[in-house]
Design an enzyme around this catalytic site. Structure first.
Site, short mmCIF file in Angstrom:
data_model
loop_
_atom_site.label_atom_id
_atom_site.label_comp_id
_atom_site.label_asym_id
_atom_site.label_seq_id
_atom_site.Cartn_x
_atom_site.Cartn_y
_atom_site.Cartn_z
CG HIS A 325 12.38 -20.39 -20.10
ND1 HIS A 325 12.07 -19.71 -19.20
CD2 HIS A 325 11.55 -20.66 -20.93
CE1 HIS A 325 10.71 -20.13 -19.22
NE2 HIS A 325 10.18 -20.60 -19.97
CB CYS A 545 17.03 -19.00 -19.02
SG CYS A 545 16.68 -17.32 -18.75
CD1 TRP A 546 21.36 -20.72 -13.97
CD2 TRP A 546 20.88 -18.72 -14.96
NE1 TRP A 546 22.58 -20.22 -14.46
CE2 TRP A 546 22.01 -18.92 -15.06
CE3 TRP A 546 20.20 -17.59 -15.11
CZ2 TRP A 546 23.01 -17.76 -15.38
CZ3 TRP A 546 20.95 -16.36 -15.60
CH2 TRP A 546 22.28 -16.77 -15.94
CG HIS A 547 13.80 -19.96 -16.28
ND1 HIS A 547 13.39 -19.11 -17.11
CD2 HIS A 547 14.42 -19.19 -15.06
CE1 HIS A 547 13.92 -17.61 -16.64
NE2 HIS A 547 14.40 -17.90 -15.53
CB SER A 548 15.77 -26.95 -14.52
OG SER A 548 17.07 -26.46 -15.14
#
Length: 616
Positions: A325, A545-548
């Site tokens: 994200h 957003c650290w949402h890999s």
């Protein structure tokens, strides 16, 4: 359960990776069958009773330079970002990202899971199948929880410690600024997966136990307490899984691993192997899982040849389909009397006690807060779709128009300073963050070394290669700026942290403001030069957003898939993947909850495969 320094030579199940999904699988299976021998191998340290993990307000320490609980992946330079690289920190500890994240409780839209089932041809992965598993994992400590929420699961969901005045002001202004789209009550549940909650202006729930004031993570609630009752479950931290081992019939037989030199400075020592007689489960995340497969000879020939790995299975989708994200965090000055946690995030001595006294709260109330109070799931009106340009219009027509539960942006407030504080004066702040829920960006993650797990990766996130991804974020900046300058605690902008608008133009006027404008003040008009300055700023600042997710996608092999609906890796036997690398499409949520449901579903699938009862 044990943490042996010398593990057994053989287990029934070997799990390569010890993140959120891995711990759910290990905990559920160990409880269901006390005779099932399970080994969990994790690259990072244990987290047991460590305040850095258990106390919610300690979240920022994991993003500090030198952190031993994250691994930073640095991308290739991107022309779309002005030649800049992107840094993506990922959890590297027992529990993974769920033991270091911001504890945001958000669920995807129902259509996200339904797409996994219908668009990507994965029977059993639709929302009707996954809602029972979402309920199973949680104890919803919020009054009035509906039928999609759980009441006796291992992880608690609560409002957190308290609700700051900055969060309340954000809600008030957001509802007044666009009243025709914000008629739902502030406590509307945007996570029920039954109603369409777009442009939901509301408060956030958190993975925090209201009774203990601690983070709700999987290790502390599903793993560590099995020490005396489940000696069949072993875990070993501080080790890197190098590759999967196979027999002559391409059946996975175990893994090869070595000590992680970051946690064992005495040296990695020899590579060791451990056998998994029934199953090898790879669960090392969007970066780690494709790396393990590629070092095992599973992937595209060009990548494997470039590092000297003999190809075992031609699977071009490994490491592709990377998604995240794309996010911007924008800081604003807050009034001296605001309930801002910026001093705590700066790690100032005594800041927690000072805030507790100032806010009239207990130290526990402050400590169990993550500073994120409220937000918006935003879906544009037709006129706003047109504002976002022809590239976005095309994307809207093909993806969003017939999916009414899919929001375009998440927008929210943090009563703190989120970002790099270098050069920012020490004072009170609040941060407005916003990210694309379904960015078009697709990247990749591939190994650059055949044996060294610590070696850099060939990483391309793909951010901002389409205007359809840029324009929603520049719109979000302008909209949230209108909210920010109407909040009573607004005291101006840090000039170095905002676009360089023309000094004499209306877009720059609030940079020097000393207080808020009235609710009925006209909105700022941006010139073409201002729009260019804003886009340049966005390209210079956009990040993770650290949402890999997505790099071992669950979809048909001929469509670039890596695993099937039973999580089996194509072309081999006895090998599954279960973590955030398997979602084939993105989700409109913080991804911790999605990792949890993947773990729950994987446990059910594995139990069915092995004939184990009690995992439903």
């Amino acid at each position: 359960m044990s943490t042996p320094t010398a593990i057994n030579e053989e287990y029934d199940i070997v799990i390569a990776g010890g993140g959120t999904a891995a711990c759910v699988v290990a905990g559920r299976l160990a409880v269901a069958d006390a005779n099932l021998r399970i080994l969990l191998l994790e690259a990072g340290p244990t987290t047991y009773d460590n305040p850095a993990h258990t106390l919610p307000l300690n979240i920022m320490c994991h993003l500090a330079p030198g952190s031993r609980t994250t691994r930073a992946h640095i991308s290739q330079p991107s022309a779309a970002l002005g030649g800049r690289t992107t840094i993506v920190p990922c959890g590297q500890c027992l529990g993974g990202g769920g033991s270091i994240n911001f504890m945001m409780y958000t669920r995807p839209s129902a259509s996200d899971f339904d797409d996994w089932e219908t668009v990507y041809q994965n029977p059993g992965w639709g929302s009707k199948d996954l809602i029972p598993l979402l309920k199973k994992i949680e104890t919803y400590q919020v009054p009035g929880g509906g039928p999609t929420h759980g009441t006796d699961g291992p992880l608690a969901v609560s409002p957190g410690g308290y609700f700051t005045d900055l969060g309340k002001q954000f809600l008030q202004v957001a509802r007044i600024l666009d009243p025709d789209r914000a008629q739902k009550p502030d406590d509307t549940d945007s996570n029920d997966l039954e109603t369409i909650n777009v442009y939901t202006v509301g408060v956030f729930r958190r993975w925090i136990n209201a009774k203990t004031g601690t983070r709700s993570d999987v290790p502390h609630n599903m793993i560590y307490q099995l020490k005396d009752t489940r000696p069949n479950l072993h875990f070993l931290t501080g080790v890197h899984v190098k590759h999967v081992t196979f027999d002559d019939e391409n059946r996975a037989t175990g893994v090869a691993y070595a000590l992680n030199p970051l946690l064992h400075p005495e040296g990695p020592g020899d590579t060791r192997t451990v056998r998994g007689t029934k199953l090898v489960l790879v669960s090392a995340g969007a970066f780690g899982s494709p790396g393990i497969l590629e070092r095992s000879g599973i992937g595209t020939k060009d990548v494997l040849d470039s590092v000297g790995v003999r190809q075992r299975v031609d699977l071009p989708g490994v490491g592709e389909n990377y998604q995240d994200h794309s996010v911007l965090f924008i800081q604003y000055f807050a009034a001296d009397e605001a309930q801002s946690l910026a001093a705590i995030f700066r790690n100032e001595e005594g800041a927690i006690d000072t805030a507790a006294a100032e806010f009239g709260m207990t130290r526990k109330d402050v400590s169990m807060h993550n500073a994120v109070d409220a937000g918006i799931k935003w879906r544009p009106k037709p006129s706003e779709v047109a504002e976002l340009g022809p590239e976005f219009q095309e994307y809207w027509d093909s993806y969003f128009a017939n999916a009414p539960d899919k929001p375009v942006l998440w927008m929210g407030i943090s009563s703190s300073f989120v970002g790099d504080p270098t050069g920012a004066p020490p004072r009170k702040y609040y941060t407005l963050g916003f990210y694309n829920q379904y960015p078009l960006a697709r990247g990749h993650v591939h190994i650059m070394h055949a044996d060294d797990v610590s070696a850099p990766t060939d990483f391309v996130p793909g951010f901002f290669e389409s205007q359809a991804e840029v324009r929603p974020l520049t719109w979000g900046y302008k909209f949230l700026r209108e909210i920010a300058r109407r909040m009573p605690h607004f005291r101006g902008e840090p000039p170095m942290l905002h676009p360089k608008f023309a000094p004499s133009g209306p877009a720059s006027i609030i940079a020097h403001a000393e207080g808020p404008v009235p609710f009925d003040a006209p909105r700022i008009v941006y010139s073409e030069d201002d729009e260019r300055a804003l886009e340049e700023f966005a390209r210079a600042q956009v990040g993770t957003c650290w949402h890999s997710l997505g790099t071992c996608a669950m979809k048909p092999c001929e469509q670039g898939g890596v695993v099937d609906a039973r999580l089996n890796v194509y072309g081999v036997h006895g090998l599954k993947v279960a973590d955030l690398s398997v979602p084939p499409g993105n989700v409109s949520a913080n991804t911790y909850g999605t990792a949890l449901v993947i773990g729950e579903k994987a446990a059910v699938i594995i139990a069915e495969d092995l004939g184990i009862k009690g995992v439903v």
